[in-house]
Design a protein around this motif. Structure first.
Motif, PDB file in Angstrom:
ATOM      1  N   GLU A   1      36.104  74.006   3.427  1.00 47.63           N
ATOM      2  CA  GLU A   1      37.271  73.154   3.631  1.00 47.63           C
ATOM      3  C   GLU A   1      38.529  74.007   3.497  1.00 47.63           C
ATOM      4  O   GLU A   1      38.549  74.973   2.741  1.00 47.63           O
ATOM      5  CB  GLU A   1      37.279  71.978   2.657  1.00 47.63           C
TER       6      GLU A   1
ATOM      7  N   THR B   1      42.553  73.828   2.747  1.00 46.71           N
ATOM      8  CA  THR B   1      43.524  72.920   2.128  1.00 46.71           C
ATOM      9  C   THR B   1      44.831  72.795   2.904  1.00 46.71           C
ATOM     10  O   THR B   1      45.516  71.789   2.781  1.00 46.71           O
ATOM     11  CB  THR B   1      43.853  73.363   0.696  1.00 46.71           C
TER      12      THR B   1
ATOM     13  N   THR C   1      36.239  76.012  -0.930  1.00 47.38           N
ATOM     14  CA  THR C   1      37.620  75.633  -0.645  1.00 47.38           C
ATOM     15  C   THR C   1      38.438  76.887  -0.383  1.00 47.38           C
ATOM     16  O   THR C   1      38.439  77.808  -1.207  1.00 47.38           O
ATOM     17  CB  THR C   1      38.227  74.852  -1.826  1.00 47.38           C
TER      18      THR C   1
END
Length: 102
Positions: free
Chosen positions: A47, A49, A73
């Motif tokens: 992912e 941000t 992340t």
């Protein structure tokens, strides 16, 4: 286009990438991933941000609908392959090494 897809990239990289964009079906974003055959390979999701194309909330909703062994992340835009290639390669290498140990 630059702000949405390539916010962390240089102007040159963003222009190069934008010139190569092609339409993508939205159905893939709305569909649930269904594994047709069981796999023993570890599955991961990266992912980003600072993605302005797919919000972090939507990314988390997407990966929440499927089972992953590892969620990574990155503090990156939508295109870490251009804006943070070394970091992305490191994460992909980690995932590959998990597959080798299984």
């Amino acid at each position: 286009t630059r702000a949405v897809f390539y916010g962390d990239c240089s102007r040159e990289d963003a222009a190069w990438a934008a010139a190569r964009l092609r339409p993508d079906p939205l159905r893939a974003l709305r569909s649930r991933l269904v594994m047709r055959r069981p796999t023993t390979l570890p599955r991961g999701y990266i992912e980003c941000t600072r993605d302005r194309a797919i919000s972090i909330g939507h990314q988390r909703a997407m990966h929440g609908r499927t089972s992953f062994d590892r969620i990574i992340t990155m503090e990156s835009d939508h295109s870490p392959f251009l804006s943070a290639p070394a970091e992305l390669a490191g994460h992909l290498g980690e995932m590959a090494s998990l597959a080798e140990t299984d």
